[in-house]
Design a protein around this motif. Sequence first.
Motif, PDB file in Angstrom:
ATOM      1  N   UNK A  39       0.819  -1.214   0.000  1.00  0.00           N
ATOM      2  CA  UNK A  39       0.000   0.000   0.000  1.00  0.00           C
ATOM      3  C   UNK A  39       0.851   1.262   0.000  1.00  0.00           C
ATOM      4  N   UNK A  40       2.043   1.204   0.560  1.00  0.00           N
ATOM      5  CA  UNK A  40       2.868   2.400   0.724  1.00  0.00           C
ATOM      6  C   UNK A  40       3.340   2.917  -0.627  1.00  0.00           C
ATOM      7  N   UNK A  41       2.943   4.146  -0.941  1.00  0.00           N
ATOM      8  CA  UNK A  41       3.331   4.756  -2.214  1.00  0.00           C
ATOM      9  C   UNK A  41       4.688   5.443  -2.134  1.00  0.00           C
ATOM     10  N   UNK A  42       5.203   5.626  -0.928  1.00  0.00           N
ATOM     11  CA  UNK A  42       6.490   6.304  -0.765  1.00  0.00           C
ATOM     12  C   UNK A  42       7.671   5.377  -1.027  1.00  0.00           C
ATOM     13  N   UNK A  43       7.473   4.074  -0.871  1.00  0.00           N
ATOM     14  CA  UNK A  43       8.558   3.115  -1.089  1.00  0.00           C
ATOM     15  C   UNK A  43       8.655   2.741  -2.557  1.00  0.00           C
ATOM     16  N   UNK A  69       9.967   0.127  13.064  1.00  0.00           N
ATOM     17  CA  UNK A  69      10.453   1.149  12.135  1.00  0.00           C
ATOM     18  C   UNK A  69       9.322   1.901  11.439  1.00  0.00           C
ATOM     19  N   UNK A  70       8.264   1.206  11.062  1.00  0.00           N
ATOM     20  CA  UNK A  70       7.241   1.837  10.231  1.00  0.00           C
ATOM     21  C   UNK A  70       5.836   1.704  10.795  1.00  0.00           C
ATOM     22  N   UNK A  71       5.700   1.307  12.047  1.00  0.00           N
ATOM     23  CA  UNK A  71       4.391   1.057  12.634  1.00  0.00           C
ATOM     24  C   UNK A  71       3.510   2.277  12.739  1.00  0.00           C
ATOM     25  N   UNK A  72       4.098   3.432  13.065  1.00  0.00           N
ATOM     26  CA  UNK A  72       3.304   4.645  13.223  1.00  0.00           C
ATOM     27  C   UNK A  72       2.651   5.041  11.902  1.00  0.00           C
ATOM     28  N   UNK A  73       3.386   4.938  10.826  1.00  0.00           N
ATOM     29  CA  UNK A  73       2.860   5.314   9.524  1.00  0.00           C
ATOM     30  C   UNK A  73       1.858   4.299   8.978  1.00  0.00           C
ATOM     31  N   UNK A  74       1.861   3.072   9.516  1.00  0.00           N
ATOM     32  CA  UNK A  74       0.872   2.079   9.088  1.00  0.00           C
ATOM     33  C   UNK A  74      -0.536   2.595   9.362  1.00  0.00           C
ATOM     34  N   UNK A  75      -0.735   3.145  10.527  1.00  0.00           N
ATOM     35  CA  UNK A  75      -2.043   3.676  10.892  1.00  0.00           C
ATOM     36  C   UNK A  75      -2.443   4.850  10.018  1.00  0.00           C
ATOM     37  N   UNK A  76      -1.487   5.737   9.715  1.00  0.00           N
ATOM     38  CA  UNK A  76      -1.787   6.885   8.868  1.00  0.00           C
ATOM     39  C   UNK A  76      -2.183   6.444   7.464  1.00  0.00           C
ATOM     40  N   UNK A  77      -1.464   5.447   6.925  1.00  0.00           N
ATOM     41  CA  UNK A  77      -1.800   4.964   5.586  1.00  0.00           C
ATOM     42  C   UNK A  77      -3.170   4.294   5.573  1.00  0.00           C
ATOM     43  N   UNK A  78      -3.490   3.558   6.618  1.00  0.00           N
ATOM     44  CA  UNK A  78      -4.786   2.894   6.675  1.00  0.00           C
ATOM     45  C   UNK A  78      -5.924   3.904   6.794  1.00  0.00           C
ATOM     46  N   UNK A  79      -5.714   4.946   7.594  1.00  0.00           N
ATOM     47  CA  UNK A  79      -6.739   5.985   7.734  1.00  0.00           C
ATOM     48  C   UNK A  79      -6.934   6.732   6.422  1.00  0.00           C
ATOM     49  N   UNK A  80      -5.843   7.059   5.736  1.00  0.00           N
ATOM     50  CA  UNK A  80      -5.984   7.783   4.464  1.00  0.00           C
ATOM     51  C   UNK A  80      -6.673   6.918   3.416  1.00  0.00           C
ATOM     52  N   UNK A  81      -6.420   5.610   3.421  1.00  0.00           N
ATOM     53  CA  UNK A  81      -7.106   4.734   2.479  1.00  0.00           C
ATOM     54  C   UNK A  81      -8.599   4.645   2.809  1.00  0.00           C
ATOM     55  N   UNK A  82      -8.930   4.572   4.095  1.00  0.00           N
ATOM     56  CA  UNK A  82     -10.338   4.512   4.496  1.00  0.00           C
ATOM     57  C   UNK A  82     -11.057   5.803   4.119  1.00  0.00           C
TER      58      UNK A  82
END
Length: 159
Positions: A39-43, A69-82
Amino acid sequence: MMYLAYDYPLLNVFWTMLWFFLWVLWFILLFRIITDIFRDKDMNGWAKGGWLAFVILLPFLGVLVYVIARGKNMGHREISQARAQQREFDAYIRETAAGAPRPSNAEELTRLSELRSRGHITEEEFSRAKALVLTDDRPAASPAPGTPPTPDVPPTPGR
């Protein structure tokens, strides 16, 4: 050999259920991380491939490092997708609820003349409807969202 219920004590049932729950939880976490990697578009592709190989080849260490390393951004990506899915759904609902476009005056007059020629409406009804079409005082095709529908019941006398 026959096993009876008392051969498997209650504490063992508890431990079995706990391990089963942790096993299911582990797979849910693993699949969420794999989904987040894609899902991550930055990688870029190499980073996604590296994280995926790390998570699959060394699952416990890979998942632990990924969450740290990337757990905090997991939530942000999931919220933006929702939120994006909700916006798309709302747009679809608005588009669907809007209905068909209002027919033009020429189409309305053609339909009215066909009704008159078939004898479904009288000349007087045709004249009134034609006047409404030409003055564009026709009622809206559908009520505005949030307004209750008005019943087609004639008013009772004396009220």
